[in-house]
Design an enzyme around this catalytic site. Structure first.
Site, mmCIF file in Angstrom:
data_model
loop_
_atom_site.group_PDB
_atom_site.id
_atom_site.type_symbol
_atom_site.label_atom_id
_atom_site.label_comp_id
_atom_site.label_asym_id
_atom_site.label_seq_id
_atom_site.Cartn_x
_atom_site.Cartn_y
_atom_site.Cartn_z
ATOM 1 N N ASP A 2 44.595 29.796 29.212
ATOM 2 C CA ASP A 2 45.385 28.810 28.473
ATOM 3 C C ASP A 2 45.936 27.717 29.386
ATOM 4 O OD1 ASP A 2 45.465 30.100 25.796
ATOM 5 O OD2 ASP A 2 46.394 31.709 26.964
ATOM 6 N N HIS A 19 39.644 20.582 30.024
ATOM 7 C CA HIS A 19 38.594 21.575 29.817
ATOM 8 C C HIS A 19 37.603 21.594 30.990
ATOM 9 C CE1 HIS A 19 40.155 22.470 25.948
ATOM 10 N NE2 HIS A 19 39.792 21.333 25.377
ATOM 11 N N LEU A 113 28.476 42.078 39.653
ATOM 12 C CA LEU A 113 29.574 41.777 38.734
ATOM 13 C C LEU A 113 28.969 41.491 37.373
ATOM 14 C CD1 LEU A 113 32.533 40.854 37.971
ATOM 15 C CD2 LEU A 113 31.833 38.560 38.687
#
Length: 226
Positions: A2, A19, A113
């Protein structure tokens, strides 16, 4: 993740600049997680509720996603990162679905990962789909309703082959789950930080892990008085 919009507003920039900076923070965090030996990292990239945003912003976010899938997959592959995407793919544009499928196929055998991108994802939507799936099997006689337990329900979730998260990190001072992995987070530890996501980096990840390490995880069991 956020704070992209607030980060941009504080700098007099359009929201899309936030963004873009958030995408860079995501890349930093993936690298840091891989370096630290973290095996699974889930990023809440775009929620089912995010479709309610202005269409221009949605288009910008989808284009950012396209760029990421085209430009970063080769590096993920070289770094041993496997990409998985969870969410409602039917809501995505066909070319994005194709890019997702290609990225998943390219990185399928990587095991350093596993990067899970929650894309067009909503946990209530996921749970509803799992319940509907079980109901169909029961109605068709393929399943005895009495055999439905936590394990069976979990096997119908989009995360069926993934471990439940140990740690949830939420940035920018927000302190809610926001329809994210409601089932899977049952026993996760939560760490909240005021850091806006575009400013998040390795040190913030380390701080969250350090905080996690100081927690006593009891999974509902009482602490022994002895």
């Amino acid at each position: 993740m956020d704070g992209n919009g607030r980060w941009a507003t504080a700098r007099g920039l359009p929201r899309f600049a936030g963004h873009r900076a958030g995408a860079e923070a995501a890349k930093r965090t993936v690298r840091a997680a891989s370096d630290l030996g973290i095996r699974y990292l889930t990023l809440f990239s775009f929620s089912s509720e995010n479709w309610k945003r202005p269409w221009t912003e949605i288009e910008q976010l989808m284009e950012l996603l396209r760029r990421y899938l085209r430009s970063e997959i080769a590096e993920l592959y070289e770094e041993g990162v496997r990409l998985r995407v969870i969410g409602d793919r039917e809501s995505l544009a066909p070319d994005i679905v194709r890019l997702v499928e290609e990225a998943e196929a390219t990185t399928r055998d990587n095991d350093r990962l596993t990067l899970i991108m929650a894309l067009s994802y909503g946990s209530r939507q996921e749970l509803t789909a799992a319940a509907r799936d079980l109901a169909r099997d029961a109605a068709a006689g393929r399943l005895d309703p009495e055999t439905i337990d936590e394990r069976l329900l979990a096997s119908r979730l989009w995360t069926a082959d993934l471990p439940d998260p140990d740690l949830l990190i939420r940035t920018s001072g927000e302190m809610r789950i926001s329809n994210f992995l409601l089932w899977q987070l049952a026993y996760a530890e939560f760490v909240f930080t005021d850091r806006l996501w575009p400013d998040f980096g390795r040190d913030d990840l380390l701080a969250a892990i350090d905080e996690f390490g100081r927690r006593e995880r009891r999974f509902g069991a009482a602490v022994s008085a002895g």
